[in-house]
Write a protein that holds these residues in place. Structure first.
Motif, PDB file in Angstrom:
ATOM      1  N   ILE A  50     -22.847 -33.254 -10.191  1.00 36.84           N
ATOM      2  CA  ILE A  50     -23.918 -33.558  -9.245  1.00 36.84           C
ATOM      3  C   ILE A  50     -24.691 -32.273  -8.984  1.00 36.84           C
ATOM      4  CG2 ILE A  50     -22.414 -33.187  -7.259  1.00 36.84           C
ATOM      5  CD1 ILE A  50     -23.973 -35.304  -5.765  1.00 36.84           C
ATOM      6  N   ASN A  51     -25.985 -32.390  -8.953  1.00 39.06           N
ATOM      7  CA  ASN A  51     -26.821 -31.244  -8.645  1.00 39.06           C
ATOM      8  C   ASN A  51     -27.132 -31.301  -7.159  1.00 39.06           C
ATOM      9  OD1 ASN A  51     -28.632 -29.196  -8.437  1.00 39.06           O
ATOM     10  ND2 ASN A  51     -29.924 -29.856 -10.134  1.00 39.06           N
ATOM     11  N   ILE A  52     -26.399 -30.542  -6.381  1.00 40.91           N
ATOM     12  CA  ILE A  52     -26.512 -30.600  -4.927  1.00 40.91           C
ATOM     13  C   ILE A  52     -27.868 -30.078  -4.457  1.00 40.91           C
ATOM     14  CG2 ILE A  52     -25.553 -28.341  -4.335  1.00 40.91           C
ATOM     15  CD1 ILE A  52     -24.561 -31.602  -2.684  1.00 40.91           C
ATOM     16  N   ARG A  53     -28.498 -29.239  -5.251  1.00 41.60           N
ATOM     17  CA  ARG A  53     -29.789 -28.673  -4.867  1.00 41.60           C
ATOM     18  C   ARG A  53     -30.909 -29.705  -4.907  1.00 41.60           C
ATOM     19  NH1 ARG A  53     -29.027 -23.209  -4.867  1.00 41.60           N
ATOM     20  NH2 ARG A  53     -27.263 -22.498  -6.080  1.00 41.60           N
ATOM     21  N   GLU A  54     -30.766 -30.725  -5.729  1.00 42.39           N
ATOM     22  CA  GLU A  54     -31.806 -31.749  -5.847  1.00 42.39           C
ATOM     23  C   GLU A  54     -31.353 -33.095  -5.294  1.00 42.39           C
ATOM     24  OE1 GLU A  54     -33.028 -31.803  -9.899  1.00 42.39           O
ATOM     25  OE2 GLU A  54     -33.713 -29.734  -9.852  1.00 42.39           O
ATOM     26  N   ASN A  55     -30.227 -33.129  -4.622  1.00 42.29           N
ATOM     27  CA  ASN A  55     -29.691 -34.371  -4.092  1.00 42.29           C
ATOM     28  C   ASN A  55     -30.340 -34.675  -2.742  1.00 42.29           C
ATOM     29  OD1 ASN A  55     -27.729 -36.056  -2.485  1.00 42.29           O
ATOM     30  ND2 ASN A  55     -26.756 -36.101  -4.497  1.00 42.29           N
ATOM     31  N   VAL A  56     -30.924 -35.838  -2.630  1.00 40.90           N
ATOM     32  CA  VAL A  56     -31.625 -36.234  -1.407  1.00 40.90           C
ATOM     33  C   VAL A  56     -30.653 -36.343  -0.231  1.00 40.90           C
ATOM     34  CG1 VAL A  56     -32.989 -38.071  -0.343  1.00 40.90           C
ATOM     35  CG2 VAL A  56     -33.391 -37.442  -2.714  1.00 40.90           C
ATOM     36  N   ASN A  57     -29.471 -36.848  -0.492  1.00 41.28           N
ATOM     37  CA  ASN A  57     -28.498 -37.003   0.586  1.00 41.28           C
ATOM     38  C   ASN A  57     -28.035 -35.655   1.123  1.00 41.28           C
ATOM     39  OD1 ASN A  57     -27.857 -39.396  -1.583  1.00 41.28           O
ATOM     40  ND2 ASN A  57     -27.989 -40.088   0.532  1.00 41.28           N
ATOM     41  N   ALA A  58     -27.839 -34.691   0.255  1.00 40.49           N
ATOM     42  CA  ALA A  58     -27.463 -33.349   0.697  1.00 40.49           C
ATOM     43  C   ALA A  58     -28.587 -32.722   1.506  1.00 40.49           C
ATOM     44  CB  ALA A  58     -27.107 -32.482  -0.503  1.00 40.49           C
ATOM     45  N   SER A  59     -29.810 -32.963   1.102  1.00 42.02           N
ATOM     46  CA  SER A  59     -30.956 -32.449   1.846  1.00 42.02           C
ATOM     47  C   SER A  59     -31.033 -33.069   3.234  1.00 42.02           C
ATOM     48  CB  SER A  59     -32.250 -32.732   1.092  1.00 42.02           C
ATOM     49  OG  SER A  59     -32.256 -32.071  -0.128  1.00 42.02           O
ATOM     50  N   GLU A  60     -30.756 -34.354   3.306  1.00 40.89           N
ATOM     51  CA  GLU A  60     -30.794 -35.004   4.620  1.00 40.89           C
ATOM     52  C   GLU A  60     -29.670 -34.487   5.515  1.00 40.89           C
ATOM     53  OE1 GLU A  60     -31.064 -39.303   6.854  1.00 40.89           O
ATOM     54  OE2 GLU A  60     -31.061 -39.274   4.671  1.00 40.89           O
ATOM     55  N   ILE A  61     -28.499 -34.254   4.937  1.00 37.61           N
ATOM     56  CA  ILE A  61     -27.400 -33.675   5.725  1.00 37.61           C
ATOM     57  C   ILE A  61     -27.830 -32.323   6.281  1.00 37.61           C
ATOM     58  CG2 ILE A  61     -25.086 -32.671   5.583  1.00 37.61           C
ATOM     59  CD1 ILE A  61     -24.352 -34.926   3.641  1.00 37.61           C
ATOM     60  N   SER A  62     -28.428 -31.513   5.439  1.00 33.72           N
ATOM     61  CA  SER A  62     -28.897 -30.200   5.866  1.00 33.72           C
ATOM     62  C   SER A  62     -29.939 -30.315   6.974  1.00 33.72           C
ATOM     63  CB  SER A  62     -29.476 -29.457   4.658  1.00 33.72           C
ATOM     64  OG  SER A  62     -29.929 -28.199   5.037  1.00 33.72           O
ATOM     65  N   ASN A  63     -30.852 -31.261   6.844  1.00 34.05           N
ATOM     66  CA  ASN A  63     -31.875 -31.470   7.876  1.00 34.05           C
ATOM     67  C   ASN A  63     -31.245 -31.959   9.181  1.00 34.05           C
ATOM     68  OD1 ASN A  63     -33.954 -30.667   6.228  1.00 34.05           O
ATOM     69  ND2 ASN A  63     -34.416 -32.735   5.534  1.00 34.05           N
ATOM     70  N   LEU A  64     -30.263 -32.833   9.077  1.00 33.05           N
ATOM     71  CA  LEU A  64     -29.595 -33.325  10.280  1.00 33.05           C
ATOM     72  C   LEU A  64     -28.838 -32.203  10.985  1.00 33.05           C
ATOM     73  CD1 LEU A  64     -28.288 -36.758   8.965  1.00 33.05           C
ATOM     74  CD2 LEU A  64     -30.053 -36.400  10.692  1.00 33.05           C
ATOM     75  N   ILE A  65     -28.233 -31.314  10.203  1.00 32.24           N
ATOM     76  CA  ILE A  65     -27.525 -30.177  10.796  1.00 32.24           C
ATOM     77  C   ILE A  65     -28.495 -29.321  11.600  1.00 32.24           C
ATOM     78  CG2 ILE A  65     -26.396 -27.979  10.235  1.00 32.24           C
ATOM     79  CD1 ILE A  65     -25.061 -29.399   7.870  1.00 32.24           C
ATOM     80  N   SER A  66     -29.661 -29.083  11.037  1.00 28.64           N
ATOM     81  CA  SER A  66     -30.609 -28.187  11.702  1.00 28.64           C
ATOM     82  C   SER A  66     -31.312 -28.831  12.898  1.00 28.64           C
ATOM     83  CB  SER A  66     -31.644 -27.674  10.703  1.00 28.64           C
ATOM     84  OG  SER A  66     -32.425 -28.732  10.225  1.00 28.64           O
ATOM     85  N   THR A  67     -31.379 -30.148  12.937  1.00 27.81           N
ATOM     86  CA  THR A  67     -32.094 -30.807  14.034  1.00 27.81           C
ATOM     87  C   THR A  67     -31.158 -31.491  15.027  1.00 27.81           C
ATOM     88  OG1 THR A  67     -32.347 -32.862  12.765  1.00 27.81           O
ATOM     89  CG2 THR A  67     -34.125 -31.236  12.606  1.00 27.81           C
TER      90      THR A  67
END
Length: 152
Positions: A50-67
């Motif tokens: 899995i390419n975590i850098r281009e994974n939409v779900n990983a990006s959303e997790i990161s956004n949820l962490i920050s907000t």
């Protein structure tokens, strides 16, 4: 003449401006674990596909962490901080193909999640709904990532 010149300059500016691909990755491009190895021997090791850098779900997790919102309950805020830390470790472990680190991060996430579920009973209705939305989205995204890892 002025009008043509203005539109010519405007057209030149619009067509010459290049945009880069939006980086939604939770990890910076400079982050590489020493255990990851080079690209040439990545196929030789058993790891996550899995390419975590281009994974939409990983990006959303990161956004949820920050907000993630802060609440009036300090013990709940402390547990939310622990949950965020577990999620960051989870994303880093997946990026580094570290299955034991991923398992530890999942266990830590589940432990924090259960504590938050107990602490949220003390919140008012509005805060409880906001917290519930965040927790559901986090769990959903982790489930999607885990399913994609198991499917490979």
């Amino acid at each position: 003449m002025r009008k043509q010149f203005f539109f010519g300059v405007l057209l030149l500016i619009i067509t010459s401006c290049a945009t880069e691909k939006l980086n939604l990755s939770p990890l910076s491009n400079n982050f590489y674990s020493e255990t990851k190895g080079s690209d040439s021997d990545r196929g030789a090791k058993k790891g996550f596909d899995i390419n975590i850098r281009e994974n939409v779900n990983a990006s959303e997790i990161s956004n949820l962490i920050s907000t993630f919102p802060r609440f009036k309950n300090n013990s709940l805020n402390d547990e939310v901080t622990s949950l965020k830390y577990s999620l960051q470790n989870y994303l880093y472990a997946i990026d580094a193909n570290n299955s034991s680190g991923k398992s530890r991060a999942i266990k830590s996430f589940e432990k924090s999640y259960k504590k938050i579920q107990k602490l949220r009973q003390q919140l008012d209705k509005d805060d409880d709904e906001v917290l519930n939305r965040y927790l559901v989205r986090l769990k959903t995204n982790i489930s999607v990532i885990e399913d994609s890892l198991k499917g490979n």
